[in-house]
Design a protein around this motif. Structure first.
Motif, PDB file in Angstrom:
ATOM      1  N   GLY A 147      34.012  28.270  38.000  1.00 27.13           N
ATOM      2  CA  GLY A 147      35.142  28.928  38.642  1.00 27.13           C
ATOM      3  C   GLY A 147      36.462  28.281  38.298  1.00 27.13           C
ATOM      4  N   TRP A 148      37.486  28.739  38.993  1.00 27.96           N
ATOM      5  CA  TRP A 148      38.849  28.283  38.754  1.00 27.96           C
ATOM      6  C   TRP A 148      39.518  27.887  40.070  1.00 27.96           C
ATOM      7  CZ3 TRP A 148      40.561  27.813  33.778  1.00 27.96           C
ATOM      8  CH2 TRP A 148      39.810  28.461  32.795  1.00 27.96           C
ATOM      9  N   ILE A 149      40.200  26.775  39.999  1.00 26.68           N
ATOM     10  CA  ILE A 149      41.000  26.249  41.097  1.00 26.68           C
ATOM     11  C   ILE A 149      42.402  26.027  40.534  1.00 26.68           C
ATOM     12  CG2 ILE A 149      41.261  24.359  42.747  1.00 26.68           C
ATOM     13  CD1 ILE A 149      38.680  25.801  43.220  1.00 26.68           C
ATOM     14  N   ARG A 150      43.425  26.258  41.317  1.00 25.13           N
ATOM     15  CA  ARG A 150      44.776  26.018  40.816  1.00 25.13           C
ATOM     16  C   ARG A 150      45.563  25.128  41.763  1.00 25.13           C
ATOM     17  NH1 ARG A 150      47.313  32.146  41.555  1.00 25.13           N
ATOM     18  NH2 ARG A 150      47.481  32.102  43.856  1.00 25.13           N
ATOM     19  N   GLN A 151      46.559  24.467  41.188  1.00 26.48           N
ATOM     20  CA  GLN A 151      47.428  23.607  41.994  1.00 26.48           C
ATOM     21  C   GLN A 151      48.867  23.779  41.535  1.00 26.48           C
ATOM     22  OE1 GLN A 151      46.448  19.391  42.094  1.00 26.48           O
ATOM     23  NE2 GLN A 151      47.404  19.208  44.114  1.00 26.48           N
ATOM     24  N   ALA A 152      49.692  24.263  42.447  1.00 27.02           N
ATOM     25  CA  ALA A 152      51.121  24.400  42.183  1.00 27.02           C
ATOM     26  C   ALA A 152      51.823  23.111  42.564  1.00 27.02           C
ATOM     27  CB  ALA A 152      51.673  25.572  42.980  1.00 27.02           C
ATOM     28  N   PRO A 153      53.006  22.863  41.996  1.00 30.99           N
ATOM     29  CA  PRO A 153      53.735  21.630  42.309  1.00 30.99           C
ATOM     30  C   PRO A 153      53.974  21.483  43.806  1.00 30.99           C
ATOM     31  CG  PRO A 153      54.736  22.753  40.447  1.00 30.99           C
ATOM     32  CD  PRO A 153      53.697  23.684  40.991  1.00 30.99           C
ATOM     33  N   GLY A 154      53.630  20.332  44.342  1.00 37.48           N
ATOM     34  CA  GLY A 154      53.863  20.056  45.745  1.00 37.48           C
ATOM     35  C   GLY A 154      52.921  20.754  46.711  1.00 37.48           C
TER      36      GLY A 154
ATOM     37  N   ALA B 159      35.307  32.354  41.496  1.00 39.27           N
ATOM     38  CA  ALA B 159      34.061  31.704  41.095  1.00 39.27           C
ATOM     39  C   ALA B 159      33.055  32.753  40.679  1.00 39.27           C
ATOM     40  CB  ALA B 159      33.502  30.861  42.243  1.00 39.27           C
ATOM     41  N   ILE B 160      32.107  32.334  39.839  1.00 41.97           N
ATOM     42  CA  ILE B 160      31.070  33.237  39.363  1.00 41.97           C
ATOM     43  C   ILE B 160      29.752  32.466  39.352  1.00 41.97           C
ATOM     44  CG2 ILE B 160      31.502  32.685  36.916  1.00 41.97           C
ATOM     45  CD1 ILE B 160      30.955  35.699  36.340  1.00 41.97           C
ATOM     46  N   SER B 161      28.677  33.138  39.741  1.00 42.88           N
ATOM     47  CA  SER B 161      27.370  32.495  39.792  1.00 42.88           C
ATOM     48  C   SER B 161      26.865  32.189  38.394  1.00 42.88           C
ATOM     49  CB  SER B 161      26.379  33.422  40.506  1.00 42.88           C
ATOM     50  OG  SER B 161      26.218  34.627  39.772  1.00 42.88           O
TER      51      SER B 161
ATOM     52  N   GLY C 227      26.061  37.396  38.132  1.00 44.80           N
ATOM     53  CA  GLY C 227      25.837  38.555  38.975  1.00 44.80           C
ATOM     54  C   GLY C 227      26.633  38.572  40.262  1.00 44.80           C
ATOM     55  N   SER C 228      27.258  37.459  40.589  1.00 44.77           N
ATOM     56  CA  SER C 228      28.012  37.365  41.838  1.00 44.77           C
ATOM     57  C   SER C 228      29.352  36.702  41.583  1.00 44.77           C
ATOM     58  CB  SER C 228      27.216  36.553  42.860  1.00 44.77           C
ATOM     59  OG  SER C 228      27.950  36.382  44.053  1.00 44.77           O
TER      60      SER C 228
END
Length: 123
Positions: free
Chosen positions: A35-42, A50-52, A56-57
């Motif tokens: 999956g992917w997580i992001r973080q913006a400044p501050g 996310a993907i299984s 399939g999910s």
């Protein structure tokens, strides 16, 4: 051990599109949810999608539903994040993550992380 390498970030105008890629390697990488997580400044890290392991999910944050699509190519152990209708508030460093279950990625407690790729959306 699982190694994750992201690519595809960049600068785009609001309303535009980008596709992020994350190549996974390691003996058991094909059996992991990704999956992917992001973080913006501050700001705190934020779950994106996310993907299984089977593909399939899928799970999405409410802020990206209908605009972002996560997919994976099991043959190449690559996960993609297609981002459409981008907004300035999508600006962040995007990290690829892998875990035994998608819920672990949703919680932000994955054991494996990529180095991150910058996405900047100009208004």
């Amino acid at each position: 051990q699982v190694q994750l390498v992201e690519s595809g970030g960049g600068l785009v105008q609001a309303g535009g599109s980008l596709r992020l890629s994350c190549a996974a390697s390691g003996r058991t990488s094909s059996s992991y949810a990704m999956g992917w997580i992001r973080q913006a400044p501050g700001k705190e890290r934020e779950f994106v999608a996310a993907i299984s392991w089977s593909g399939g999910s899928t799970n999405y944050a409410d802020s990206v539903k209908g605009r972002f699509t996560i997919s994976r190519d099991s043959a190449t152990n690559t996960v993609y994040l297609q981002m459409n209708s981008l907004k300035p508030e999508d600006t962040a460093v995007y990290y690829c993550a892998a875990a035994g279950a998608a819920r672990t990625i949703v919680r932000g407690t994955s054991a494996y992380w990529g180095q991150g790729t910058q996405v900047t959306v100009s208004s």
